[in-house]
Design a protein around this motif. Structure first.
Motif, PDB file in Angstrom:
ATOM      1  N   VAL A   1       0.976  12.557   6.972  1.00  0.00           N
ATOM      2  CA  VAL A   1      -0.739  12.852   7.395  1.00  0.00           C
ATOM      3  C   VAL A   1      -1.118  13.788   7.780  1.00  0.00           C
TER       4      VAL A   1
ATOM      5  N   ARG B   1      -2.421  15.573   4.145  1.00  0.00           N
ATOM      6  CA  ARG B   1      -3.447  14.746   3.299  1.00  0.00           C
ATOM      7  C   ARG B   1      -4.485  15.182   4.425  1.00  0.00           C
TER       8      ARG B   1
ATOM      9  N   LEU C   1      -4.658   6.473   0.582  1.00  0.00           N
ATOM     10  CA  LEU C   1      -4.556   6.922   0.100  1.00  0.00           C
ATOM     11  C   LEU C   1      -3.019   6.852  -0.511  1.00  0.00           C
ATOM     12  N   ASP C   2      -2.293   5.927   0.111  1.00  0.00           N
ATOM     13  CA  ASP C   2      -0.928   5.477  -0.707  1.00  0.00           C
ATOM     14  C   ASP C   2      -1.477   3.647  -0.710  1.00  0.00           C
TER      15      ASP C   2
ATOM     16  N   CYS D   1      -7.336   6.456   6.008  1.00  0.00           N
ATOM     17  CA  CYS D   1      -6.396   7.432   5.468  1.00  0.00           C
ATOM     18  C   CYS D   1      -4.987   6.564   5.113  1.00  0.00           C
ATOM     19  N   GLY D   2      -4.711   5.832   5.382  1.00  0.00           N
ATOM     20  CA  GLY D   2      -4.008   5.177   5.050  1.00  0.00           C
ATOM     21  C   GLY D   2      -4.398   4.594   3.456  1.00  0.00           C
TER      22      GLY D   2
ATOM     23  N   SER E   1      -9.604   9.503   0.070  1.00  0.00           N
ATOM     24  CA  SER E   1      -9.400   7.843   0.598  1.00  0.00           C
ATOM     25  C   SER E   1     -10.628   6.997  -0.366  1.00  0.00           C
TER      26      SER E   1
ATOM     27  N   CYS F   1      -1.893   7.750   6.397  1.00  0.00           N
ATOM     28  CA  CYS F   1      -1.214   7.712   4.895  1.00  0.00           C
ATOM     29  C   CYS F   1       0.467   8.279   5.167  1.00  0.00           C
TER      30      CYS F   1
ATOM     31  N   SER G   1       1.722  -3.978  -1.794  1.00  0.00           N
ATOM     32  CA  SER G   1       0.525  -3.359  -1.778  1.00  0.00           C
ATOM     33  C   SER G   1      -0.277  -4.966  -2.568  1.00  0.00           C
TER      34      SER G   1
ATOM     35  N   PRO H   1       3.532   5.573   8.598  1.00  0.00           N
ATOM     36  CA  PRO H   1       2.381   5.528   7.646  1.00  0.00           C
ATOM     37  C   PRO H   1       1.938   3.256   7.332  1.00  0.00           C
ATOM     38  N   THR H   2       0.765   3.879   6.908  1.00  0.00           N
ATOM     39  CA  THR H   2       0.340   2.493   6.816  1.00  0.00           C
ATOM     40  C   THR H   2       1.045   1.198   6.128  1.00  0.00           C
TER      41      THR H   2
END
Ligand SMILES: [Zn+2]
Length: 321
Positions: free
Chosen positions: A103, A106, A159-160, A156-157, A190, A100, A139, A127-128
């Protein structure tokens, strides 16, 4: 440290460090009997083909001795926190949405201190969401996420990508959400509020793996049991135009482990693997198929490079014979 962190005990940490030293001299030996006992159920019959694309990630150089127990050459290898986009005729999805934005704050800040020291993200980590945009994906182009397991550096990617649905092995989902604290940390945020579709490994043996789940029902994306690193770890077996590819998550951290049947080094591997004995058996299962299927550990950037080359036809050496 967040309150929802389950910290390795002091004893476990000391044991892992002692094990690191012992493992350099006396790495755990392959179980020749277990290897010989494995049966190969063959590849699934596939009626569709998918493509797979590793997203860009900045690798970091790490001592080989911290990844592959007892291996001394080369002295250092590269390690990265990677993600993969898979395109099926009816859906596009991301395997292991790893990182994310921000990172360190977070996700990594929730890890126990003993692990934080080994996973400190590089300043140029991608970040992813940024890696997706670099390759032209919005997205909305991604239909769902499919982590190989639910450690922080594989989810955790998300999260975005707050509205992206998640496919998760039920065993893994139960593991990270049952109890008052999450395993290791940096995971539950996440998953919070997200549409999650649980699946079971309800299908037959595939290759040397005892259970499977055919995601689209056409043999092109088959999830196989890679338990050990976590209770619900899976591999993602893909039927591509360049042959079969197995995204192996953290069942191995590097291809050398699969080739040599060497477990992860005791520190930090002994703290990361939930069941070391089962992890080691899974490594044997991977070793037994390595010449039939291209095995890609998530954190091995050299394997990702070979995958990229195979996909665009630069390196045809992994075509299934
Ligand atoms: Zn992991």
């Amino acid at each position: 440290m967040s309150a929802d962190v389950r910290s390795p005990s002091f004893t476990a940490c000391c044991g892992a460090l002692i094990g690191l030293g012992v493992g350099v001299i006396h790495p755990r030996r392959a179980d020749v009997g277990f290897l010989a006992s494995l049966t190969d159920a063959g590849l699934p019959k596939a009626t569709s083909t998918v493509s797979v694309s590793p997203l860009r990630q900045a690798p970091r150089s790490v001592p080989t001795a911290l990844i592959v127990e007892g291996r001394r050459h080369p002295r250092r290898i590269e390690n990265s926190l990677a993600s993969f986009v898979v395109t099926h005729p009816t859906a596009t999805f991301i395997v292991d949405p790893a990182i994310c934005v921000n990172v360190g704050v977070r996700a990594v800040a929730q890890l126990p201190a003993v692990l934080r020291a080994t996973v400190r993200p590089a300043a140029d980590i991608v970040p992813t969401i940024s890696a997706l945009e670099e390759q032209g994906y919005a997205s909305a182009d991604i239909d769902f996420a499919l982590p190989t397991h639910a450690h922080w550096d594989h989810v955790c990617g998300l999260l975005d990508l707050p509205v992206l649905p998640l496919y998760l092995h039920r065993t893994e989902h139960d593991w990270v959400t049952t109890g008052s604290v999450a395993p290791v940390g940096g995971v539950r945020n996440s998953l919070d509020g997200r549409t999650t579709i649980d699946y079971d490994l309800d299908g037959p043996p595939v290759l040397t793996f005892t259970r499977s789940h055919d995601l689209f029902g056409d043999g092109s994306v088959v999830l196989v049991d890679l338990a050990g690193h976590t209770p619900g770890s899976v591999g993602v077996l893909l039927h591509t135009s360049a042959g079969h590819v197995l995204l192996a998550g953290d069942a191995a951290w590097h291809t050398y482990q699969v080739e040599d049947i060497r477990q992860k080094s005791s520190y930090p591997g002994g703290l990361a693997d939930e069941d070391r004995a089962e992890s080691f058996r899974t490594l044997h299962r991977l070793h037994a198929i390595k010449d039939r299927v291209m095995v890609v550990p998530t954190h091995d950037p050299d394997a990702a490079k070979r995958l990229r080359e195979a996909q665009i036809g630069v390196n045809p050496s992994f075509r299934v014979r």
